[in-house]
Design a protein around this motif. Structure first.
Motif: not given
Length: 155
Positions: A22, A25-26, A29-30, A108, A111-112, A116
């Motif tokens: 996680q 992945k964040r 994405e960020g 994932d 939530s989305s 990712t």
């Protein structure tokens, strides 16, 4: 290995895999835009940010309910395997890898609506750490089942 030691190993390893998956992945994405690719080892390994609405290799794209159900079943089967008998170290390790990876990808999807992915070897579909953990965990579970020293009647 005792049941409690095996369960502890599986749970701790699963939580580590889940947390690291996680976190990466964040970070991807960020710090990257969708479809951006950055070479780590040019021509060999790139970080390529994509959202995968399918399963492994993009299969079953658009079948989120089926993929979420599959992940939940995998989590249940592995947990059952770990609870039925005292697990070997290989079973606990493999189970922990599968639990952490499946939970990461399931979160994932919930939530989305997709997963990712970011590891790009250029000769294989893009994947993520959770996928690596699942594949390695399943391999360990299969090897354990095939080469366990226990008589088949005890398994």
């Amino acid at each position: 290995m005792s049941r409690s030691a095996g369960l502890s190993l599986a749970v701790v390893l699963g939580l580590i895999v889940f947390a690291v998956d996680q976190l990466i992945k964040r970070l991807v994405e960020g710090t990257m835009v969708l479809n951006e690719s950055r070479p780590v080892v040019d021509g060999v390994l790139h970080l390529t940010y994509i959202e995968n609405s399918g399963g492994a290799f993009g299969l079953l794209s658009g079948s989120q309910l089926l993929l979420m159900l599959g992940s939940a079943v995998a989590l249940g089967v592995v947990a059952w395997m770990l609870l039925v008998q005292p697990p070997s170290r290989a079973m606990a390790t493999g189970g922990g890898l599968v639990l952490g990876g499946a939970a990461g990808n399931l979160l994932d999807r919930i939530s989305s609506g997709g997963v990712t992915d970011y590891l790009d070897l250029r000769v294989w579909p893009i994947f993520n750490l959770a996928d690596v953990a699942i594949v390695c965990g399943v391999a360990l579970l299969v090897i354990n089942a095939l080469f366990s020293q226990e008589p088949r009647e005890k398994r």
